[in-house]
Write a protein that holds these residues in place. Structure first.
Motif, PDB file in Angstrom:
ATOM      1  N   GLU A  18      -4.897   8.231   7.018  1.00 21.89           N
ATOM      2  CA  GLU A  18      -3.991   8.792   6.020  1.00 21.89           C
ATOM      3  C   GLU A  18      -4.053  10.282   6.024  1.00 21.89           C
ATOM      4  N   LEU A  45      -6.516   2.414   9.752  1.00 17.70           N
ATOM      5  CA  LEU A  45      -5.610   3.450   9.071  1.00 17.70           C
ATOM      6  C   LEU A  45      -6.043   5.084   9.038  1.00 17.70           C
ATOM      7  N   ARG A  72       0.801  -1.163  -0.030  1.00 14.30           N
ATOM      8  CA  ARG A  72       0.074  -0.120   0.120  1.00 14.30           C
ATOM      9  C   ARG A  72       0.953   1.289   0.024  1.00 14.30           C
ATOM     10  N   TYR A  73       1.909   1.354   0.812  1.00 11.90           N
ATOM     11  CA  TYR A  73       2.795   2.546   0.905  1.00 11.90           C
ATOM     12  C   TYR A  73       4.231   2.332  -0.025  1.00 11.90           C
ATOM     13  N   LYS A 128       7.052   9.302   8.828  1.00  7.99           N
ATOM     14  CA  LYS A 128       6.176   9.000   7.990  1.00  7.99           C
ATOM     15  C   LYS A 128       4.980   8.127   8.464  1.00  7.99           C
ATOM     16  N   VAL A 129       5.280   7.489   9.693  1.00  7.72           N
ATOM     17  CA  VAL A 129       4.406   6.396  10.047  1.00  7.72           C
ATOM     18  C   VAL A 129       4.468   6.315  11.751  1.00  7.72           C
ATOM     19  N   TYR A 173      -3.220  13.457   3.698  1.00  7.39           N
ATOM     20  CA  TYR A 173      -2.927  14.028   2.173  1.00  7.39           C
ATOM     21  C   TYR A 173      -3.119  15.487   2.255  1.00  7.39           C
TER      22      TYR A 173
END
Length: 357
Positions: free
Chosen positions: A247, A245, A17-18, A212-213, A249
């Motif tokens: 996310e 999750l 996915r990433y 990032k995560v 953007y």
């Protein structure tokens, strides 16, 4: 090993996915993993990371081992205030739970399942089994069933179905049914507050962050508490290796939006979740506004039982005690009055001066 394999597959799914967002190789600046201090959650995190970051090239410290060590952070269970639910001690939350036990939904559910619970108690030998404790029976039987062990004769498919329904209801009892929003402020809203702050921090483009995560390895109750706070819970127990999750953007106009997904079945792509009051691609500012009511401003203060409630309880207690004391005084005075008002009794004098036979 079933759970390990599921977590490893989840790690692989996250890698797919990433891809292009996360580096192909592990970089400690890009990801931070936090787990509760429980063996199973720590092992889950490690199995997941084995799938997310399979070593290659110079990362292979041993050609016979397709694995590399990646740090998983935790805190002692006694200090856990983020991922283990329900959080406590919290007197106001316990007060809400007492109120929930007296709600029509809870009382009716207990009545409907009373004979069934008595049967389970008899078969298991567990005393005082209730809607709040029956989950442990289902969990044990489910684990045995998953590992192909023989179940007791009384455990039919219908019994397992009913036990699962009651376990799902038990989760609703913890975080909903009665006064969901206030419960969320004292429970799942604590984790949501942490997530909101990190989303806001990540949206600060001037900070030049490498992270990032942020990944959390926790429990089914953690997931339910969070989703109940977001009002996106499906009222079904989260299966093993479930994943929620968030996310973030950045849109073409420079603004940020939040999208949520839920993966609750291995081998299938996560499906979108939409917070009530917003579209799936929810502007960050709108997301923060919608979640404000379930985020505590001061958890310790909100956990206290308000003084007005204490005063009310004290007043009621004194009133009851005063009424009982007044009734006792009236009763005592009535008895004394009746004794004083009775005429003198006769004395038996017939034998005075008589000789005894």
């Amino acid at each position: 090993q079933v759970g390990m394999r599921q977590q490893w597959e989840l790690g692989q799914a996250l890698r797919r996915r990433y891809r292009g967002f996360l580096s192909d190789t592990y970089r400690r600046q890009e990801i931070f993993i936090r787990s509760t201090d429980c063996d199973r959650t720590l092992m889950s995190a490690e199995a997941n990371l084995a799938g997310l970051y399979p070593p290659g090239g110079q990362e292979m410290f041993n050609p016979n081992i397709s694995w590399q060590p990646i740090p998983v952070h935790t805190v002692p269970e006694s200090d856990e205030r983020l991922l283990k639910f329900p959080l406590g001690p919290c007197p106001r939350y316990e007060q809400l739970q007492t109120e929930t036990r007296h709600s029509a939904e809870y009382v009716n559910k207990t009545k409907e399942n009373w004979q069934f619970l008595k049967m389970v108690a008899k078969e298991t030998g567990i005393r005082n089994i209730s809607l709040e404790s029956v989950w442990s029976v289902y969990d044990t039987l489910f684990c045995e069933q998953t590992h192909k062990m023989d179940l007791p004769g009384w455990v039919t498919p219908d019994v397992m179905t009913r036990l699962k329904e009651l376990k799902d209801f038990g989760f609703q009892f913890l975080f909903g049914i009665h006064n969901r929003v206030e419960k969320a402020r004292l429970q799942g809203g604590v984790l949501l507050d942490h997530i909101r702050k990190n989303l806001t921090k990540a949206a600060n483009v001037s900070a030049h962050q490498n992270l990032k995560v942020l990944a959390y390895s926790a429990h089914d109750t953690t997931l339910v508490a969070l989703q109940m706070a977001l009002d996106v819970d499906n009222k079904i127990q989260a299966p093993y290796a479930s994943c929620h999750l968030f996310e973030l953007y950045q849109e073409d106009d420079g603004n940020f939006s939040v999208e949520m997904f839920y993966r609750n079945e291995s081998g299938k792509e996560p499906f979108p979740l939409t917070i009530p009051g917003c579209q799936h691609k929810c502007p960050l500012q709108r997301f923060l506004e919608l979640t404000d009511p379930v985020v505590p401003q001061d958890w310790e203060q909100e956990c206290k039982v308000s003084s007005s409630m204490h005063d009310t309880e004290l007043f009621v207690g004194l009133a009851v005690c005063g009424s009982i004391l007044l009734l006792l005084i009236i009763l005592l005075m009535t008895v004394l009055f009746r004794i004083q008002s009775q005429p003198p009794g006769y004395r038996h004098v017939s034998n005075e001066g008589e000789e005894q036979p």
